[in-house]
Write a protein that holds these residues in place. Structure first.
Motif, PDB file in Angstrom:
ATOM      1  N   ASP A  51       0.811  -1.216   0.000  1.00  0.00           N
ATOM      2  CA  ASP A  51       0.000   0.000   0.000  1.00  0.00           C
ATOM      3  C   ASP A  51       0.844   1.266   0.000  1.00  0.00           C
ATOM      4  O   ASP A  51       0.367   2.339  -0.383  1.00  0.00           O
ATOM      5  CB  ASP A  51      -0.976  -0.001   1.174  1.00  0.00           C
ATOM      6  N   GLY A  56       0.386   4.203  -2.929  1.00  0.00           N
ATOM      7  CA  GLY A  56      -0.810   3.524  -3.418  1.00  0.00           C
ATOM      8  C   GLY A  56      -0.885   3.405  -4.923  1.00  0.00           C
ATOM      9  O   GLY A  56      -1.716   2.652  -5.456  1.00  0.00           O
ATOM     10  N   GLU A  59      -0.459  -0.176  -6.440  1.00  0.00           N
ATOM     11  CA  GLU A  59      -1.678  -0.993  -6.374  1.00  0.00           C
ATOM     12  C   GLU A  59      -2.694  -0.546  -7.422  1.00  0.00           C
ATOM     13  O   GLU A  59      -3.354  -1.385  -8.056  1.00  0.00           O
ATOM     14  CB  GLU A  59      -2.298  -0.895  -4.982  1.00  0.00           C
ATOM     15  N   ARG A  60      -2.846   0.753  -7.611  1.00  0.00           N
ATOM     16  CA  ARG A  60      -3.812   1.241  -8.599  1.00  0.00           C
ATOM     17  C   ARG A  60      -3.443   0.784 -10.012  1.00  0.00           C
ATOM     18  O   ARG A  60      -4.310   0.364 -10.793  1.00  0.00           O
ATOM     19  CB  ARG A  60      -3.908   2.767  -8.538  1.00  0.00           C
ATOM     20  N   THR A  79      -0.001  -8.290  -1.365  1.00  0.00           N
ATOM     21  CA  THR A  79       0.250  -6.906  -0.999  1.00  0.00           C
ATOM     22  C   THR A  79       0.540  -6.834   0.492  1.00  0.00           C
ATOM     23  O   THR A  79       0.503  -7.848   1.199  1.00  0.00           O
ATOM     24  CB  THR A  79      -0.904  -5.971  -1.404  1.00  0.00           C
ATOM     25  N   ALA A  81       0.703  -4.199   4.305  1.00  0.00           N
ATOM     26  CA  ALA A  81       0.188  -3.051   5.049  1.00  0.00           C
ATOM     27  C   ALA A  81       1.028  -2.854   6.295  1.00  0.00           C
ATOM     28  O   ALA A  81       1.821  -3.717   6.668  1.00  0.00           O
ATOM     29  CB  ALA A  81      -1.275  -3.278   5.423  1.00  0.00           C
ATOM     30  N   ALA A 102      -6.424  -0.313   6.159  1.00  0.00           N
ATOM     31  CA  ALA A 102      -5.472  -0.477   5.049  1.00  0.00           C
ATOM     32  C   ALA A 102      -5.921  -1.578   4.110  1.00  0.00           C
ATOM     33  O   ALA A 102      -5.767  -1.470   2.880  1.00  0.00           O
ATOM     34  CB  ALA A 102      -4.085  -0.788   5.613  1.00  0.00           C
ATOM     35  N   GLY A 105      -8.528  -0.224   1.846  1.00  0.00           N
ATOM     36  CA  GLY A 105      -7.926   0.648   0.851  1.00  0.00           C
ATOM     37  C   GLY A 105      -7.246  -0.128  -0.255  1.00  0.00           C
ATOM     38  O   GLY A 105      -7.358   0.215  -1.439  1.00  0.00           O
ATOM     39  N   SER A 106      -6.537  -1.198   0.103  1.00  0.00           N
ATOM     40  CA  SER A 106      -5.870  -2.017  -0.911  1.00  0.00           C
ATOM     41  C   SER A 106      -6.878  -2.699  -1.824  1.00  0.00           C
ATOM     42  O   SER A 106      -6.704  -2.739  -3.048  1.00  0.00           O
ATOM     43  CB  SER A 106      -4.974  -3.063  -0.236  1.00  0.00           C
ATOM     44  N   ARG A 109      -8.166  -0.011  -4.263  1.00  0.00           N
ATOM     45  CA  ARG A 109      -7.205   0.382  -5.300  1.00  0.00           C
ATOM     46  C   ARG A 109      -6.947  -0.754  -6.295  1.00  0.00           C
ATOM     47  O   ARG A 109      -6.763  -0.510  -7.491  1.00  0.00           O
ATOM     48  CB  ARG A 109      -5.888   0.832  -4.658  1.00  0.00           C
ATOM     49  N   TRP A 118      -1.749 -11.529   2.077  1.00  0.00           N
ATOM     50  CA  TRP A 118      -1.703 -10.210   2.733  1.00  0.00           C
ATOM     51  C   TRP A 118      -0.631 -10.258   3.802  1.00  0.00           C
ATOM     52  O   TRP A 118      -0.637 -11.138   4.667  1.00  0.00           O
ATOM     53  CB  TRP A 118      -3.056  -9.875   3.347  1.00  0.00           C
TER      54      TRP A 118
END
Length: 333
Positions: A51, A56, A59-60, A79, A81, A102, A105-106, A109, A118
């Motif tokens: 993240d 970020g 990830e996007r 990913t 965090a 987080a 959010g991941s 994205r 994770w």
């Protein structure tokens, strides 16, 4: 590309992972697409991001590529965090509130409903471990995460965390590991082997030094010449490193391959290693790493590299740690 079990789990991943640290900063979306296609076409499955990479943006970019270019089901999506402390009521880091926020959010994205692996990016001494582990358990039981890992944990931290989870288990740990950085063999490798945790080495090329690019200077287009990364590379530009780099170059010449391939093959086939995570500036550079898939080091060359890279201050410890570690890949194809 050969696949291996992800620690003591039912998941299988390619024995090389694609790192995306530079995506959204030094690597734009078009070049990221070229890398991902080349990696998947070569049989690669494990793609690792975080993240905090590009705040970020990594990830996007990966999320958009999975939506438009490479099918989600072709990728083992990893990913991380909890890499930084923040202001606010939950304090950032590995607190329950921060971790679960987080995670959301991941997922947003990346544009997915679950993450395959994770990982807690770093140990957080400011948060009780039970709190961190409860968030990991919840992430799995909620269906938003399939498997749990950690990153940059010391051996005792890894072992303590491995014993603390209630409904899931740690299947992978990321740590810096290469011919230039063999300290994981002291405690992390044995701890991981004992608990059935697979190793995902980062910086498997010694932060680029093992490729030989710095043997006669600092190329203008290298990380070593970048003020943001110069210190990161200089960490491994020592007299000891120079001796190891020369040994790698000699081995590569004798095998008719590149120093990069030799260095990557060495760490890929160490006890306990599932998949080195490699990053690249562009698809051409990535092709050099992918070529290592065809290389298996002869025993004599492997032994010579083991000897020249053994840390002088604790050689016996490093050697016995590698020999005694349980290899979760020993029964893999």
């Amino acid at each position: 590309m050969e696949c291996r079990p992800l620690g003591a789990s039912g998941a299988q991943v390619s024995r090389m992972g694609l790192g995306t640290l530079s995506w959204g900063t030094g690597t734009d979306a078009e070049e990221a697409a070229n890398q991902l296609v080349a990696f998947v076409d070569a049989g690669g499955t494990l793609v690792d991001t975080a993240d905090v990479y590009g705040d970020g943006e990594s990830e996007r970019i990966l999320g958009s590529l999975m939506a438009d270019l490479v099918p989600r089901e072709d990728i083992v999506l990893a990913t991380k965090a909890a890499a930084r402390r923040e202001s606010g009521p939950f304090g950032g880091g590995a607190s329950r509130g921060s971790l679960l926020a987080a995670l959301e959010g991941s997922l947003r994205r990346l544009g997915v409903d679950h993450i395959d692996l994770w990982q807690v990016h770093a140990w957080d001494p400011a948060v009780p471990l039970d709190e961190t582990l409860s968030a990991l358990d919840h992430a799995v039981t909620s269906g938003k995460v399939r498997y749990i890992g950690v990153s940059n944990y010391a051996g005792w931290q890894l072992a303590t965390a491995a014993c603390g989870l209630r409904t899931t288990r740690i299947v992978a740990t990321q740590t810096e590991y290469s011919l230039l950085e063999r300290t994981p063999e002291r405690e992390i490798v044995p701890a991981a082997g004992h608990h059935g945790i697979g190793l995902l080495p980062w910086a498997p090329l010694g932060r680029g030094v093992l490729t030989g690019k710095y043997r006669s200077g600092t190329p203008a287009d290298s990380r070593g010449a970048d003020p943001a990364y110069g210190g990161y590379v200089d960490h491994h530009r020592t007299d000891r490193a120079s001796r190891i780099v020369e040994a790698v170059a000699t081995a590569a010449e004798g095998l008719g391959t590149s120093p990069l391939a030799v260095a990557l093959a060495w760490v890929r086939d160490r006890p306990g290693v599932v998949a080195p995570v490699v990053g690249a500036r562009d698809a051409t550079q990535l092709a050099g790493s992918l070529a290592a898939e065809e290389l298996t080091l002869p025993e004599a060359i492997r032994g010579a590299l083991d000897d020249v890279s053994l840390p002088a201050d604790d050689g016996a410890t490093a050697r016995s740690g590698a020999a005694d570690a349980t290899d979760p890949n020993e029964d893999s194809p």
